[in-house]
Design an enzyme around this catalytic site. Structure first.
Site, PDB file in Angstrom:
ATOM      1  N   LYS A 198       0.876  -1.610  -0.585  1.00  0.00           N
ATOM      2  CA  LYS A 198      -0.290   0.167  -0.173  1.00  0.00           C
ATOM      3  C   LYS A 198       0.553   1.429   0.511  1.00  0.00           C
ATOM      4  O   LYS A 198       2.001   1.092   1.084  1.00  0.00           O
ATOM      5  CB  LYS A 198      -0.933  -0.308   1.419  1.00  0.00           C
ATOM      6  CG  LYS A 198      -2.284   0.796   1.080  1.00  0.00           C
ATOM      7  CD  LYS A 198      -1.553   2.544   1.672  1.00  0.00           C
ATOM      8  CE  LYS A 198      -2.819   2.980   1.496  1.00  0.00           C
ATOM      9  NZ  LYS A 198      -2.159   4.517   2.046  1.00  0.00           N
ATOM     10  N   GLY A 202       6.297   5.454   8.460  1.00  0.00           N
ATOM     11  CA  GLY A 202       5.709   7.069   8.816  1.00  0.00           C
ATOM     12  C   GLY A 202       5.927   6.883  10.076  1.00  0.00           C
ATOM     13  O   GLY A 202       6.487   7.170  10.938  1.00  0.00           O
ATOM     14  N   SER A 203       4.654   8.179  10.362  1.00  0.00           N
ATOM     15  CA  SER A 203       4.215   8.625  11.681  1.00  0.00           C
ATOM     16  C   SER A 203       3.676   7.565  12.880  1.00  0.00           C
ATOM     17  O   SER A 203       2.997   6.627  13.202  1.00  0.00           O
ATOM     18  CB  SER A 203       3.535   9.356  11.588  1.00  0.00           C
ATOM     19  OG  SER A 203       2.222   8.898  11.377  1.00  0.00           O
ATOM     20  N   THR A 260       0.490   7.004  13.123  1.00  0.00           N
ATOM     21  CA  THR A 260      -0.305   6.234  12.407  1.00  0.00           C
ATOM     22  C   THR A 260       0.033   4.827  13.544  1.00  0.00           C
ATOM     23  O   THR A 260      -1.055   4.044  12.602  1.00  0.00           O
ATOM     24  CB  THR A 260      -0.084   6.116  11.521  1.00  0.00           C
ATOM     25  OG1 THR A 260      -0.225   7.584  10.688  1.00  0.00           O
ATOM     26  CG2 THR A 260      -0.666   5.036  10.659  1.00  0.00           C
ATOM     27  N   ALA A 261       1.668   4.878  13.672  1.00  0.00           N
ATOM     28  CA  ALA A 261       1.913   3.660  13.914  1.00  0.00           C
ATOM     29  C   ALA A 261       1.384   3.329  15.189  1.00  0.00           C
ATOM     30  O   ALA A 261       0.846   1.868  15.188  1.00  0.00           O
ATOM     31  CB  ALA A 261       3.363   3.410  14.395  1.00  0.00           C
ATOM     32  N   GLU A 294       9.299   1.843  11.628  1.00  0.00           N
ATOM     33  CA  GLU A 294      10.403   2.811  11.100  1.00  0.00           C
ATOM     34  C   GLU A 294       9.755   3.837  11.660  1.00  0.00           C
ATOM     35  O   GLU A 294       8.891   4.322  10.256  1.00  0.00           O
ATOM     36  CB  GLU A 294      11.279   2.410   9.644  1.00  0.00           C
ATOM     37  CG  GLU A 294      12.316   2.854   9.865  1.00  0.00           C
ATOM     38  CD  GLU A 294      12.612   4.193   8.743  1.00  0.00           C
ATOM     39  OE1 GLU A 294      12.458   4.818  10.094  1.00  0.00           O
ATOM     40  OE2 GLU A 294      12.497   4.131   7.582  1.00  0.00           O
ATOM     41  N   CYS A 320      13.366  10.439   7.043  1.00  0.00           N
ATOM     42  CA  CYS A 320      13.332  10.179   8.630  1.00  0.00           C
ATOM     43  C   CYS A 320      15.101  10.656   9.221  1.00  0.00           C
ATOM     44  O   CYS A 320      14.755  10.308  10.740  1.00  0.00           O
ATOM     45  CB  CYS A 320      12.661   9.050   8.413  1.00  0.00           C
ATOM     46  SG  CYS A 320      13.662   7.952   8.127  1.00  0.00           S
ATOM     47  N   GLU A 370       9.157  16.624  15.207  1.00  0.00           N
ATOM     48  CA  GLU A 370       9.964  16.641  13.637  1.00  0.00           C
ATOM     49  C   GLU A 370       9.453  16.925  12.937  1.00  0.00           C
ATOM     50  O   GLU A 370       8.205  17.429  12.754  1.00  0.00           O
ATOM     51  CB  GLU A 370       9.437  14.625  13.538  1.00  0.00           C
ATOM     52  CG  GLU A 370       9.944  14.324  12.503  1.00  0.00           C
ATOM     53  CD  GLU A 370      10.012  13.319  11.491  1.00  0.00           C
ATOM     54  OE1 GLU A 370      11.022  12.531  11.347  1.00  0.00           O
ATOM     55  OE2 GLU A 370       8.981  12.640  11.657  1.00  0.00           O
TER      56      GLU A 370
END
Length: 486
Positions: A180, A233-234, A237-238, A255, A288, A383
């Site tokens: 995705k 990602g963020s 969301t994780a 990650e 990142c 971040e």
């Protein structure tokens, strides 16, 4: 909605790739280029139905793919790499159009690395083994068994390279894949599906579904047939993905973000240190691993800043398709607004912009360096994911290490010093998945990669990737009990 669009002369299918065929959706989402804001095309917008179909295709293809010999899997991955190499120019211009990163970087570094991802894990697969060992005369044999369908959710800042960093080991391990891609940069994932099919990858082994994470994500990550989830990602969301996967105890590799430091000691080569610092503006700061917190020993801070301003001032910002451009646009108006909000709030809180501090043309944000920032301030702790660096000073090693480690993150750290003993001493105390000494962004695929604290869970690379994407098995055999088959 047309099934195909033409991007910089390259035809790109806008539909999903599920079970070896193209699948349309009833709805679409708009994909705009960050270069000029123009509409590139309308992309198939998947939801739960497409998610279920893709997982079902991966599930159905899994037994055959898992039973495929290592040598045949490796051959097919090398064939995919061959296909990537034949289309490097096409992949480069499509990805630059889609995410705004430098065309010269895509041509010379990023797309060749995509091919290398496949070749590396294909070759590593053929060497994957653990020496047998004995326990009271019994033989232990360790094996890596394919785990099942894997859902891979990838970011927009280096779309194809970071996707294949996951796809290649997952396929090499014998898993089938549902990829995705990020909705802000979906196009090269579609091209990858074409390349994989042309290389002979069986139907259902690689599936690509497009759409918004909020609409398709939970159906993918909560599916009981999914046996691995890898996400870049963020942190928020994780957390949602981890919660979604919890019911099935699906193993995760995450990650996530970073707020990495660059420590510059007085004994460092200052020109090298400045080069390392300015390099953090790469990809418009959308990296990142970027060392966005520059920590400089007090005695050289003024000279370092003078040289940094001169070096950064020579950077050219503009159209990423131009060979002379050093920094392109940020990917999306929402991301640009987010970056600008961070800087405006920092300035309002008393920070000083040594350079930058404002938007540029279009979706560009001027390379920015902020000083007079407090350690507990938002701009130091959160971040930004844009071309924004902060500069703080320290008096000695203890303060340097304390400042470097004083965040919720722990993805990477960069250290500039002329003293190898100090490098070893300080490096050992830094909380980070990767520490670079007098260098930056040197990554070998056989090395472990991942983050500490909120920067992630797990490690990938080399055997660590196979440890994640496989079920490890230990077979213990007794020294007796065999019948005579002579």
């Amino acid at each position: 909605m047309p099934d195909k669009i033409v991007v910089a002369g390259v035809p790109v299918d806008t539909r999903h790739w599920i079970g070896g065929r193209r699948v349309a959706s009833g709805d679409t989402f708009a994909d705009h280029s960050p270069i000029d804001g123009r509409l590139i095309g309308e992309i198939a917008r998947g939801g739960p139905a497409e998610a279920r179909a893709a997982v079902a295709a991966a599930r159905d293809a899994f037994p055959s793919w898992a039973a495929t010999s290592r040598s045949e899997r490796a051959r097919l991955l090398h064939a995919v790499a061959d296909g990537v190499e034949k289309r490097i120019e096409e992949l480069a211009i499509v990805e630059t159009t889609d995410n705004g990163a430098l065309l010269r970087s895509h041509r010379r570094g990023v797309m060749p690395r995509v091919a290398h991802n496949f070749r590396f894990f294909a070759d590593w697969l053929l060497t994957l083994e653990h020496d047998d060992f004995e326990t009271r005369g019994h033989t232990n044999h360790v094996s890596w068994d394919p785990a099942g369908p894997a859902v891979l959710i990838t970011p927009w800042n280096a779309p194809l390279m970071l996707a294949t960093w996951k796809v290649a080991p997952a396929l090499a391990a014998g898993n089938t894949v549902v990829l995705k891609p990020a909705e802000w940069s979906p196009l090269t994932a579609s091209l990858l599906a074409d390349i994989a099919a042309e290389a002979g990858l069986p139907a259902g082994v690689l599936n690509v579904v497009q759409g918004y994470g909020a609409e398709i994500g939970d159906a993918l990550t909560s599916h009981p047939d999914v046996r691995r989830i890898s996400f870049t990602g963020s942190v928020p969301t994780a957390r949602r993905i981890a919660g979604s996967a919890a019911a099935n105890l699906t193993p995760l590799s995450l990650e996530l973000g970073g707020k990495s430091p660059l420590l510059v000691f007085a004994d460092a080569d200052l020109d090298l240190a400045v080069d390392l610092a300015v390099e953090q503006y790469d990809n418009a700061g959308q990296v990142c691993l970027a060392a966005t917190r520059i920590l400089v020993e007090e005695s050289v801070a003024e000279e370092f800043t003078r040289r940094f301003v001169a070096k950064a001032g020579a950077l050219v910002q503009g159209d990423p398709r131009d060979e002379a451009t050093d920094i392109g646009p940020n990917i999306h108006p929402r991301q640009l607004e987010k970056i600008d909000g961070f800087v405006r709030r920092a300035l309002a809180a008393g920070a000083r912009a040594v350079i930058g501090g404002q938007r540029g043309d279009g979706q560009c944000y001027a390379p920015t360096l902020l000083t007079d920032v407090a350690q507990d301030s938002e701009i130091v702790q959160e971040e930004v994911f844009g071309p924004v660096l902060t500069l703080q000073t320290f008096a000695g090693e203890e303060e340097a290490v304390r400042l470097a480690n004083d965040t919720r993150f722990g993805l990477a750290a960069t250290l500039a010093t002329g003293d190898p003993e100090r490098a070893a001493r300080v490096g050992a105390r830094l909380v980070a998945g990767t520490v670079w000494v007098n260098c930056f962004f040197v990554r070998d695929l056989q090395a472990p990669f991942g983050g500490s604290r909120l920067s992630g869970v797990g490690r990938e690379g080399g055997t660590w990737s196979f440890d994640f994407y496989c079920d490890l098995k230990n077979t213990v055999t007794a020294p007796k009990g065999w019948k005579d088959h002579g």
